[in-house]
Scaffold this motif. Sequence first.
Motif, PDB file in Angstrom:
ATOM      1  N   GLU A 271      47.268  29.431  30.975  1.00 46.45           N
ATOM      2  CA  GLU A 271      45.975  29.736  30.348  1.00 46.45           C
ATOM      3  C   GLU A 271      46.100  30.750  29.275  1.00 46.45           C
ATOM      4  O   GLU A 271      45.581  30.672  28.269  1.00 46.45           O
ATOM      5  CB  GLU A 271      44.906  30.198  31.323  1.00 46.45           C
ATOM      6  N   GLU A 272      46.820  31.909  29.554  1.00 48.51           N
ATOM      7  CA  GLU A 272      46.892  32.945  28.785  1.00 48.51           C
ATOM      8  C   GLU A 272      47.555  32.392  27.520  1.00 48.51           C
ATOM      9  O   GLU A 272      47.431  32.683  26.114  1.00 48.51           O
ATOM     10  CB  GLU A 272      47.492  34.362  29.195  1.00 48.51           C
ATOM     11  N   THR A 273      48.695  31.853  27.816  1.00 50.10           N
ATOM     12  CA  THR A 273      49.649  31.299  26.666  1.00 50.10           C
ATOM     13  C   THR A 273      48.735  30.327  25.919  1.00 50.10           C
ATOM     14  O   THR A 273      49.086  30.313  24.718  1.00 50.10           O
ATOM     15  CB  THR A 273      50.955  30.821  27.270  1.00 50.10           C
ATOM     16  N   ALA A 274      47.767  29.335  26.525  1.00 47.47           N
ATOM     17  CA  ALA A 274      47.212  28.133  25.843  1.00 47.47           C
ATOM     18  C   ALA A 274      46.266  28.924  24.794  1.00 47.47           C
ATOM     19  O   ALA A 274      45.994  28.582  23.890  1.00 47.47           O
ATOM     20  CB  ALA A 274      46.580  27.429  26.776  1.00 47.47           C
ATOM     21  N   ASN A 275      45.671  30.060  25.246  1.00 47.06           N
ATOM     22  CA  ASN A 275      44.689  30.940  24.398  1.00 47.06           C
ATOM     23  C   ASN A 275      45.341  31.405  23.149  1.00 47.06           C
ATOM     24  O   ASN A 275      44.814  31.043  22.182  1.00 47.06           O
ATOM     25  CB  ASN A 275      43.744  31.847  25.210  1.00 47.06           C
ATOM     26  N   GLU A 276      46.337  32.018  23.379  1.00 45.08           N
ATOM     27  CA  GLU A 276      47.176  32.507  22.353  1.00 45.08           C
ATOM     28  C   GLU A 276      47.540  31.339  21.311  1.00 45.08           C
ATOM     29  O   GLU A 276      47.671  31.546  20.069  1.00 45.08           O
ATOM     30  CB  GLU A 276      48.303  32.963  22.732  1.00 45.08           C
ATOM     31  N   THR A 277      48.037  30.297  21.860  1.00 46.92           N
ATOM     32  CA  THR A 277      48.318  29.261  20.729  1.00 46.92           C
ATOM     33  C   THR A 277      47.194  28.502  20.241  1.00 46.92           C
ATOM     34  O   THR A 277      47.218  28.064  18.975  1.00 46.92           O
ATOM     35  CB  THR A 277      49.237  28.080  21.810  1.00 46.92           C
ATOM     36  N   GLU A 279      44.505  30.071  19.283  1.00 46.68           N
ATOM     37  CA  GLU A 279      44.149  30.832  18.105  1.00 46.68           C
ATOM     38  C   GLU A 279      45.083  30.905  16.833  1.00 46.68           C
ATOM     39  O   GLU A 279      44.662  30.859  15.924  1.00 46.68           O
ATOM     40  CB  GLU A 279      44.165  32.272  18.792  1.00 46.68           C
ATOM     41  N   TRP A 280      46.367  30.548  17.219  1.00 45.00           N
ATOM     42  CA  TRP A 280      47.350  30.570  16.329  1.00 45.00           C
ATOM     43  C   TRP A 280      47.167  29.195  15.575  1.00 45.00           C
ATOM     44  O   TRP A 280      47.182  29.203  14.261  1.00 45.00           O
ATOM     45  CB  TRP A 280      48.828  30.452  16.789  1.00 45.00           C
ATOM     46  N   ILE A 281      46.834  28.119  16.168  1.00 48.04           N
ATOM     47  CA  ILE A 281      46.854  26.764  15.708  1.00 48.04           C
ATOM     48  C   ILE A 281      45.538  27.020  14.433  1.00 48.04           C
ATOM     49  O   ILE A 281      45.410  26.444  13.430  1.00 48.04           O
ATOM     50  CB  ILE A 281      46.589  25.831  16.568  1.00 48.04           C
TER      51      ILE A 281
END
Length: 343
Positions: A271-277, A279-281
Amino acid sequence: MKKLRYFSFLLLLTGVILSACSNGDETPKETEASGEEYEPATIRLAYNLPSGHHISEGIEEFAKKIEEKSNGQIDMQIFANGQLLSDTDMNQSLLTGGVEMGMNSSTIWSSTVPAMGIFDVPYVFEAYEEAGEALNGEFGDILRSEMEDVGVKVLMFGDYGFGQFANNKRPLESPEDFRGLKIRSVGTLPSELIQAYGASPVFMGGGEVYMGLQRQTVDGATSGTTAMVQRSYDEVTDYLTINNYTYFEFILGVNQEFWNDLPENTQTLIEETANETEEWIRQQTKLEDERTLQVLKDRGMEVYEVTDDELDIWKEAAMPVWEIFEEEAGEAGSELLDIVDGE
């Protein structure tokens, strides 16, 4: 002799102590390098966008980070560009557990979760930042809940960008110019819009569009400029209309049963990695829309950009789609429309 034996014993003892100390030093380093322990897991992730697309790049980095952060305990197996599943087969496979994760368009999801059709309602979002703000609030919560009801947990929304129209027949400077054309469509609401503008919708997967345009099975297609560049639309179409009629979203979902069986620390990592991704997208979307529009211009496509003064005509012709969406999506659809209308 006794002194020699005693000296040898001391050397041996010293070596053992040094060896023990050395091993003691290495253990914390290994622990520090490995970080938290994760239960081994294999996750297959499929998507259909071409390589080089900013969403594709985000997904690849998402998978890479999960493997790195878990020290390889979580094996992310990526199947890109439709090599495992077509976009039309993706959702059923995800729902049945044929694949653990999948990234697919909200348009295709709308056949299973009608509320997802909100992104195909014409002119719901008129600025990039509006979508992000909505998805981070109640609007996004409603959509996540609707997806969970059918057995899929949403990990992230991938902003694709605004949708436009490309065709190989003539400039589309008003809805009336669509009359008589065959336009590729991927869902119910896009088809309703194409019909509202006077054209005929033709269902076709993303990977089939180039050939369809080349063979004139269709006269045009709707997509974002990012995919138009990646799929070389400029080679098979001459005209591009920029009217920002829809804000395409892609959804990274995970099978709910599979997700529920994952350890809590694995869920947190994902989930944390998905949230970072996510935002980047989102940060890349506007930049990529602008860059790829210029690429299409440079490659010779004739571009017509609908002005703010002309937009009301396009919106008025598209209003029947709003009514159809509300009928299909029911209470959830009404709530979503109220939120975007500011009610």
